[in-house]
Design an enzyme around this catalytic site. Structure first.
Site, mmCIF file in Angstrom:
data_model
loop_
_atom_site.group_PDB
_atom_site.id
_atom_site.type_symbol
_atom_site.label_atom_id
_atom_site.label_comp_id
_atom_site.label_asym_id
_atom_site.label_seq_id
_atom_site.Cartn_x
_atom_site.Cartn_y
_atom_site.Cartn_z
ATOM 1 N N HIS A 115 -0.701 9.657 6.901
ATOM 2 C CA HIS A 115 -1.082 8.698 7.141
ATOM 3 C C HIS A 115 -0.923 7.964 5.687
ATOM 4 C CE1 HIS A 115 -2.439 4.316 8.599
ATOM 5 N NE2 HIS A 115 -2.198 5.116 9.700
ATOM 6 N N ASP A 192 -9.142 12.607 5.846
ATOM 7 C CA ASP A 192 -9.306 11.202 6.086
ATOM 8 C C ASP A 192 -9.302 11.765 7.666
ATOM 9 O OD1 ASP A 192 -8.192 9.966 8.194
ATOM 10 O OD2 ASP A 192 -6.502 9.547 7.356
ATOM 11 N N GLN A 195 -8.725 10.450 12.304
ATOM 12 C CA GLN A 195 -8.337 10.846 14.024
ATOM 13 C C GLN A 195 -9.216 11.959 14.957
ATOM 14 O OE1 GLN A 195 -5.760 9.898 16.005
ATOM 15 N NE2 GLN A 195 -5.200 8.353 14.470
ATOM 16 N N LYS A 218 -10.825 4.022 16.446
ATOM 17 C CA LYS A 218 -10.268 5.452 17.360
ATOM 18 C C LYS A 218 -11.699 6.413 17.397
ATOM 19 C CE LYS A 218 -6.591 5.088 13.453
ATOM 20 N NZ LYS A 218 -6.016 4.488 13.796
#
Lengths: 400, 146
Positions: A115, A192, A195, A218
């Site tokens: 991202h 990261d 998600q 999220k």
């Protein structure tokens, strides 16, 4: 017993429609809303400083949230959890704090499938400090090519920044393997986890990484809050990024000394209500039957892939159904731009995301401008797959 | 048909299908690339002049149906117009998107995009090629081809 969808007001009411944009933002849980409302209506005060009962309670609630997030992430100590405004802010914090200790010529390896939030802060560090960025390529399914990593690591490599799971393809990175290689060379690893955190508890200790970032919106929590987890010794060695109140030990006009982590990195009044909400989300996720949820998500993902397989001109970008992945599915349809598909399917109540998903280098890697993305969460049902199928047929008919 | 379906009526689809006719120009006097930073759509507009008038419009379009259709409309409408009239297309396009004011004169074909007026999130799609055209023509100081 409540179903999963009953725990999410916008899902239970139907107002969210067929919500398949969970990789962008998940719906918020009722338990999260309730805990935030309770704080705002009966417990609101600033944290960390006040010594009257309301402030003490507020601080306890805030630190309790930190502890809940630490449990969900598998952290050894809640003081390794720093509240930020989101995952992007957490990466930027590391780029500044950890980056302050880097010298020109030091190297950072960044995944090709990242991202933009895990690319741009490193480019900005490159531009201000002269560090060198190297790219860890992804394979044809979107997985970082761990076989290429050994050739990229040199004695000047200081950090590897990779996603735990792609927000485009759902491909889950073998983070433990990367950490093993990095640790052997004395290289730090930032992961990261934006998600991943919506699909089951994370174990940062088992992964062996040094930094892990997540964001509240999220993982069924509020917007405006995220977390940087980092090993205690790494945080101890890091310079603060933002200065202000709450992060100091003592201030004189000659010198300021800083508080220990995590407070050193939480200048000013933190997002107290949001952090408390995120703590509630972590508690809910800790109590979730993940094998059951994963089984259901897996079946729904298979259903979506079957729908796509049955249509002409459709290409799925990323791993296959049986690969190591999350239920995040990107696809293209020849002759139908993702925005047009999303517009038409959105009008039918199906929420999808079309575009580059803030991952333009990955789009370039796959030779596409944009994809259409459907992403599942624990409250989705087979009816959502049916609605997706019907809306896709309608869109393709209109666009034909 | 829903309002959204109206957006994709035959006129828009036929226009979009003609985008392929744009292509690069060998003797362009100006070239401008415009990006929609929110979605990544990109339009490159090239213009060849004949005296003070637009002779040909070319370029490349990477975008949704609306971007393609708007670019194709420019490619079909701008040739023969003087620079000012060609650049006036964006004024008509903005007025149509902002308050539904029908386009008139040379740019009347813009009215095919009237259904987009009610969809604010798609205005940038229609406007992107016009912004590229405006910047392209606005950047011309001489008349030497590139």
């Amino acid at each position: 017993m409540l179903s999963h969808s009953d725990q999410f007001p916008a899902v239970a009411s139907g107002l969210a429609g067929t919500y398949l944009d969970n990789a962008a933002t998940t719906q918020i849980a009722a338990s999260v809303l309730a805990r935030m409302a309770a704080f705002e209506t009966a417990g609101r005060a600033n944290v960390k400083r006040g010594i009257y009962p309301l402030a003490i309670q507020a601080t306890q609630a805030f630190e309790g949230a930190r502890a809940a997030v630490a449990r969900y992430l598998g952290a050894g100590d809640s003081n390794e959890v720093v509240f930020t405004s989101g995952a992007t802010a957490a990466v930027n914090l590391v780029a500044h704090g950890f980056g302050a200790g880097l010298a020109a010529g030091d190297e950072i390896i960044v995944g090709e499938g990242e991202h933009h939030a895990n690319i741009v802060p490193w480019q900005m560090l490159r531009d201000r400090a002269g560090v060198v960025l190297k790219v860890l390529p992804v394979d044809d399914r979107g997985y970082p090519r761990i076989d290429a990593l050994a050739g990229l690591i040199t004695e000047r490599t200081r950090l590897i920044a990779v996603t735990h799971a792609s927000n485009v393809t759902g491909a889950v990175t073998d983070v433990a393997a990367i950490c093993d290689m990095a640790r052997a060379k004395g290289v730090r690893v930032l992961v990261d986890g934006a998600q991943m955190a919506a699909h089951g508890a994370v174990d940062v200790t088992a992964l062996g990484c040094d930094f892990y970032v997540v964001t509240g919106h999220k993982m069924f929590g509020p917007t405006g809050v995220g977390v940087l987890w980092a090993r205690a010794e790494v945080l101890d060695a890091m310079a603060p990024f933002m200065g202000g109140g709450e992060m100091i030990r003592r201030v004189t006009f000659e010198e300021t000394t800083y508080a220990p982590p995590p407070h050193r990195f939480e200048a000013g009044t933190p997002p107290v209500t949001q952090a408390i909400g995120l703590g509630a989300a972590a508690d809910m996720l800790l109590a979730t039957d993940w094998p059951e949820v994963r089984s259901r998500e897996w079946n729904l993902l298979g259903g979506l892939m079957d729908v796509l397989d049955a249509r002409d001109r459709v290409t799925v970008i990323g791993p296959g159904a049986d690969d190591r992945r999350l239920p995040i599915l990107s696809f293209t349809v020849a002759g139908a731009h993702p925005h047009d598909l999303c517009e038409l399917m959105g009008a039918r109540g199906v929420a999808l995301r079309g575009g580059h998903h803030c991952a333009q280098p990955l789009m370039d890697r796959f030779g596409v401008e944009a994809t259409t993305r459907a992403s599942l969460a624990l409250y989705n049902t087979p009816a959502d797959v049916d609605a997706f199928s019907d809306a896709l047929d309608h869109a393709l008919t209109v666009l034909s | 048909m829903s309002g959204t379906d109206d957006l994709y009526d035959a006129r828009i689809k036929q226009l979009a299908a003609r985008t392929a006719g744009l292509g690069p120009l060998e003797h362009a006097h100006c070239r401008h690339e415009a990006d929609n930073f929110l979605c990544g759509d990109r339009v490159t507009v090239e213009v060849e002049l004949d005296g003070g008038a637009v002779k040909r419009v070319g370029g490349r379009v990477r975008g949704c149906l609306l971007v393609q259709a708007a670019a194709a409309l420019i490619g079909e409408t701008a040739p023969g117009l003087d620079r000012a009239a060609a650049m006036d297309g964006i004024r008509h396009a903005r007025a149509l998107m902002a308050d539904g004011t029908p386009a008139t004169g040379a740019w009347e074909g813009l009215n095919a995009f009237t259904p987009a007026h009610g969809l604010k999130h798609r205005h940038d799609c229609v406007l992107l090629p016009f912004e590229a055209l405006e910047a392209c023509l606005g950047g011309i100081s001489g008349a030497q081809p590139r």
